[in-house]
Design a protein around this motif. Structure first.
Motif, PDB file in Angstrom:
ATOM      1  N   ILE A   1       0.843  -1.194   0.000  1.00  0.00           N
ATOM      2  CA  ILE A   1       0.000   0.000   0.000  1.00  0.00           C
ATOM      3  C   ILE A   1       0.881   1.247   0.000  1.00  0.00           C
ATOM      4  O   ILE A   1       1.884   1.311   0.724  1.00  0.00           O
ATOM      5  N   ASP A   2       0.510   2.192  -0.820  1.00  0.00           N
ATOM      6  CA  ASP A   2       1.215   3.480  -0.866  1.00  0.00           C
ATOM      7  C   ASP A   2       1.309   4.051   0.554  1.00  0.00           C
ATOM      8  O   ASP A   2       0.309   4.126   1.262  1.00  0.00           O
ATOM      9  N   PRO A   3       2.501   4.442   0.995  1.00  0.00           N
ATOM     10  CA  PRO A   3       2.646   4.997   2.356  1.00  0.00           C
ATOM     11  C   PRO A   3       1.763   6.207   2.618  1.00  0.00           C
ATOM     12  O   PRO A   3       1.507   6.545   3.779  1.00  0.00           O
ATOM     13  N   LEU A   4       1.285   6.893   1.557  1.00  0.00           N
ATOM     14  CA  LEU A   4       0.423   8.043   1.744  1.00  0.00           C
ATOM     15  C   LEU A   4      -1.050   7.646   1.840  1.00  0.00           C
ATOM     16  O   LEU A   4      -1.903   8.497   2.073  1.00  0.00           O
ATOM     17  N   GLU A   5      -1.339   6.374   1.634  1.00  0.00           N
ATOM     18  CA  GLU A   5      -2.685   5.843   1.822  1.00  0.00           C
ATOM     19  C   GLU A   5      -2.766   5.217   3.217  1.00  0.00           C
ATOM     20  O   GLU A   5      -1.770   5.124   3.935  1.00  0.00           O
ATOM     21  N   SER A   6      -3.957   4.758   3.592  1.00  0.00           N
ATOM     22  CA  SER A   6      -4.137   4.168   4.920  1.00  0.00           C
ATOM     23  C   SER A   6      -4.806   2.801   4.805  1.00  0.00           C
ATOM     24  O   SER A   6      -5.761   2.639   4.048  1.00  0.00           O
ATOM     25  N   GLY A   7      -4.280   1.853   5.562  1.00  0.00           N
ATOM     26  CA  GLY A   7      -4.857   0.521   5.600  1.00  0.00           C
ATOM     27  C   GLY A   7      -4.447  -0.194   6.862  1.00  0.00           C
ATOM     28  O   GLY A   7      -3.406   0.101   7.455  1.00  0.00           O
ATOM     29  N   VAL A   8      -5.269  -1.137   7.289  1.00  0.00           N
ATOM     30  CA  VAL A   8      -4.991  -1.952   8.468  1.00  0.00           C
ATOM     31  C   VAL A   8      -5.409  -3.382   8.161  1.00  0.00           C
ATOM     32  O   VAL A   8      -6.490  -3.613   7.604  1.00  0.00           O
ATOM     33  N   VAL A   9      -4.546  -4.338   8.508  1.00  0.00           N
ATOM     34  CA  VAL A   9      -4.900  -5.766   8.460  1.00  0.00           C
ATOM     35  C   VAL A   9      -4.640  -6.331   9.845  1.00  0.00           C
ATOM     36  O   VAL A   9      -3.494  -6.327  10.314  1.00  0.00           O
ATOM     37  N   SER A  10      -5.673  -6.798  10.500  1.00  0.00           N
ATOM     38  CA  SER A  10      -5.536  -7.305  11.874  1.00  0.00           C
ATOM     39  C   SER A  10      -6.098  -8.714  11.983  1.00  0.00           C
ATOM     40  O   SER A  10      -7.295  -8.929  11.752  1.00  0.00           O
ATOM     41  N   VAL A  11      -5.235  -9.667  12.320  1.00  0.00           N
ATOM     42  CA  VAL A  11      -5.694 -11.009  12.697  1.00  0.00           C
ATOM     43  C   VAL A  11      -6.030 -10.955  14.184  1.00  0.00           C
ATOM     44  O   VAL A  11      -5.172 -10.657  15.013  1.00  0.00           O
TER      45      VAL A  11
ATOM     46  N   ALA B   1     -10.400   1.303  -3.499  1.00  0.00           N
ATOM     47  CA  ALA B   1      -9.241   0.749  -4.202  1.00  0.00           C
ATOM     48  C   ALA B   1      -8.291   0.070  -3.226  1.00  0.00           C
ATOM     49  O   ALA B   1      -7.769  -1.025  -3.500  1.00  0.00           O
ATOM     50  N   THR B   2      -8.046   0.697  -2.074  1.00  0.00           N
ATOM     51  CA  THR B   2      -7.169   0.090  -1.073  1.00  0.00           C
ATOM     52  C   THR B   2      -7.795  -1.168  -0.496  1.00  0.00           C
ATOM     53  O   THR B   2      -7.110  -2.176  -0.268  1.00  0.00           O
ATOM     54  N   ALA B   3      -9.094  -1.147  -0.251  1.00  0.00           N
ATOM     55  CA  ALA B   3      -9.787  -2.331   0.269  1.00  0.00           C
ATOM     56  C   ALA B   3      -9.639  -3.502  -0.693  1.00  0.00           C
ATOM     57  O   ALA B   3      -9.384  -4.644  -0.273  1.00  0.00           O
ATOM     58  N   GLN B   4      -9.778  -3.240  -1.995  1.00  0.00           N
ATOM     59  CA  GLN B   4      -9.654  -4.315  -2.979  1.00  0.00           C
ATOM     60  C   GLN B   4      -8.217  -4.809  -3.079  1.00  0.00           C
ATOM     61  O   GLN B   4      -7.971  -6.020  -3.212  1.00  0.00           O
ATOM     62  N   LEU B   5      -7.261  -3.888  -3.000  1.00  0.00           N
ATOM     63  CA  LEU B   5      -5.853  -4.288  -3.042  1.00  0.00           C
ATOM     64  C   LEU B   5      -5.523  -5.205  -1.864  1.00  0.00           C
ATOM     65  O   LEU B   5      -4.840  -6.222  -2.024  1.00  0.00           O
ATOM     66  N   ILE B   6      -5.994  -4.838  -0.676  1.00  0.00           N
ATOM     67  CA  ILE B   6      -5.744  -5.674   0.499  1.00  0.00           C
ATOM     68  C   ILE B   6      -6.312  -7.077   0.284  1.00  0.00           C
ATOM     69  O   ILE B   6      -5.642  -8.085   0.548  1.00  0.00           O
ATOM     70  N   HIS B   7      -7.542  -7.160  -0.214  1.00  0.00           N
ATOM     71  CA  HIS B   7      -8.156  -8.473  -0.433  1.00  0.00           C
ATOM     72  C   HIS B   7      -7.382  -9.274  -1.481  1.00  0.00           C
ATOM     73  O   HIS B   7      -7.142 -10.480  -1.291  1.00  0.00           O
ATOM     74  N   ASP B   8      -6.974  -8.625  -2.564  1.00  0.00           N
ATOM     75  CA  ASP B   8      -6.232  -9.338  -3.609  1.00  0.00           C
ATOM     76  C   ASP B   8      -4.920  -9.890  -3.075  1.00  0.00           C
ATOM     77  O   ASP B   8      -4.532 -11.033  -3.381  1.00  0.00           O
ATOM     78  N   ARG B   9      -4.220  -9.099  -2.256  1.00  0.00           N
ATOM     79  CA  ARG B   9      -2.948  -9.572  -1.705  1.00  0.00           C
ATOM     80  C   ARG B   9      -3.168 -10.695  -0.686  1.00  0.00           C
ATOM     81  O   ARG B   9      -2.386 -11.646  -0.631  1.00  0.00           O
ATOM     82  N   MET B  10      -4.224 -10.602   0.107  1.00  0.00           N
ATOM     83  CA  MET B  10      -4.531 -11.683   1.041  1.00  0.00           C
ATOM     84  C   MET B  10      -4.819 -12.980   0.289  1.00  0.00           C
ATOM     85  O   MET B  10      -4.362 -14.062   0.699  1.00  0.00           O
ATOM     86  N   SER B  11      -5.554 -12.884  -0.805  1.00  0.00           N
ATOM     87  CA  SER B  11      -5.860 -14.074  -1.609  1.00  0.00           C
ATOM     88  C   SER B  11      -4.580 -14.687  -2.164  1.00  0.00           C
ATOM     89  O   SER B  11      -4.404 -15.925  -2.146  1.00  0.00           O
TER      90      SER B  11
END
Length: 385
Positions: free
Chosen positions: A220-230, A258-268
């Motif tokens: 994820i672009d450092p200027l964007e925001s995302g969290v993945v928590s197990v 877009a970030t939500a979809q990127l996170i899901h694609d990478r998790m897959s």
């Protein structure tokens, strides 16, 4: 705000705090709100979204109708505050301040009822099941905006991360989208003394856990925001057996689709690569939660100007920041332009939202009500403050 109304709001909040109810179970709460509104001279419409209700204050017709929303539900948290008005419902607590939100909106409803008619109609919206039940969506499906045909809608949340009385509202993303995920790792169980005869689902799960942390750090672009928590890992029942199955659960958060979809694609991709590497099966299930809560620019300007009038220009945060928490008011903002804002409560006591020791700061009751009143009586978009 006169002292009598401030005391009344505090009494209302304390009463509501004693009788917290979970989402879609807010029957006594709705009865209390409807009775108070009827006593003020309103004709509340009940049963929207199950236990929600709305009431209309007629205006002069000089401005399109606006909606003011407060949430009603409590959380499944045992209260540990020691307050003399603590919850009487075991295991249920107003640990997010929705009791205060309702009291502030009731206070505004009473004050506006006894004042001159506002420029346009004002609809007071009391919404159930914000925490997990998507009560906003349910009210919309039940015809909220047909019954209350508002042109704009506003919401407010108390915020312990801001100093008491500080008002904060962003243009665009104010709160994050949230998705939940379930990962099931299915291998072949075996005796712990003979691991070569099995397929270690626990080891594969630990690899997934580590690799998921690379999604935000390296994709994820450092200027964007995302969290993945197990948040959960479940597997095994014995000291000497490698389990066949391990379940992992958690959530992801983002400030854009877009970030939500990127996170899901990478998790897959991670799950597929670990499955291939370990020679076992991994299933990933994604459940979409609340969308990004996006404030519209004109309504943010209106909200900030109302805060400047009600609380003073110095109260308005000049550099607001979004939160990675989520809110189902986002569904209302998909239907109508509007603004969701934070009102600071911090006094140094350190009580956090969703904590068993959380305490709503009663000092902000007249502040929140004053903001609602300024919105109801305010002019069209005045520009930035």
């Amino acid at each position: 705000m006169n002292a009598d109304l401030t005391q009344k709001m505090q009494a209302w909040r304390h009463h509501l705090h004693r009788m917290p109810e979970l989402g879609y179970q807010e029957h006594r709460t709705a009865e209390f709100l409807a009775a108070r509104l009827a006593g003020m001279g309103y004709a509340p419409v009940t049963g929207l979204g199950g236990t929600g209700l709305v009431a209309r204050l007629q205006g002069q017709g000089l401005r399109p109708p606006i909606g003011l929303r407060a949430d009603m539900d409590a959380l499944p948290i045992p209260e540990e505050t020691g307050l003399d008005y603590a919850s009487v419902n075991p295991g249920v607590m107003h640990a997010c301040g929705h009791d205060g939100h309702m009291a502030m909106l009731l206070g505004a409803a009473q004050a506006l009822r006894h004042g001159p008619p506002p420029p346009g109609d004002v609809w007071f919206i009391f919404q159930p099941a914000e925490e997990t039940g998507a009560g906003a969506r349910r009210m919309i499906e039940d015809g909220l905006f047909r019954i209350a045909p508002v042109a704009r809608v506003f919401g407010l949340h108390n915020w312990p991360d801001l100093p008491q009385g500080r008002f904060s509202a962003c243009v665009g993303a104010q709160m994050a989208a949230v998705d939940q995920f379930d990962i099931t790792v299915t291998g072949r169980g075996c005796h712990a003394a003979m691991p070569q005869s099995g397929q270690d689902a626990l080891l594969a799960a630990s690899q997934i856990h580590q690799m998921l942390q690379s999604v935000v750090a390296r994709n994820i672009d450092p200027l964007e925001s995302g969290v993945v928590s197990v948040t959960q890992i479940h597997g095994g029942t014995a000291y000497n057996v490698l389990p066949e199955r391990v379940e992992m659960r958690g959530c992801t958060r983002s400030l854009s689709e877009a970030t939500a979809q990127l996170i899901h694609d990478r998790m897959s991709a991670i799950c597929a690569s670990v499955a291939a590497g370990f020679g076992l099966r991994i299933d990933l299930e994604r459940r979409r939660g609340y969308p990004v809560l996006n404030n519209t620019a004109e309504e943010v300007a209106i909200a900030r100007a109302a805060a400047a009038r009600a609380l003073g220009p110095e109260a308005v945060d000049p550099a607001p920041r979004p939160s990675m928490a989520s809110e189902d008011f986002a569904f209302m903002l998909q239907e109508r332009p509007g603004c969701y804002a934070f009102l600071g409560t911090a006094t140094g006591e350190g009580h956090r939202l969703h904590s068993p020791t959380y305490r709503f700061n009663d000092a902000i009751l007249p502040m929140g009500a004053a903001w609602w009143m300024a919105l109801a009586g305010g002019a069209e978009a005045p520009g930035s403050v």
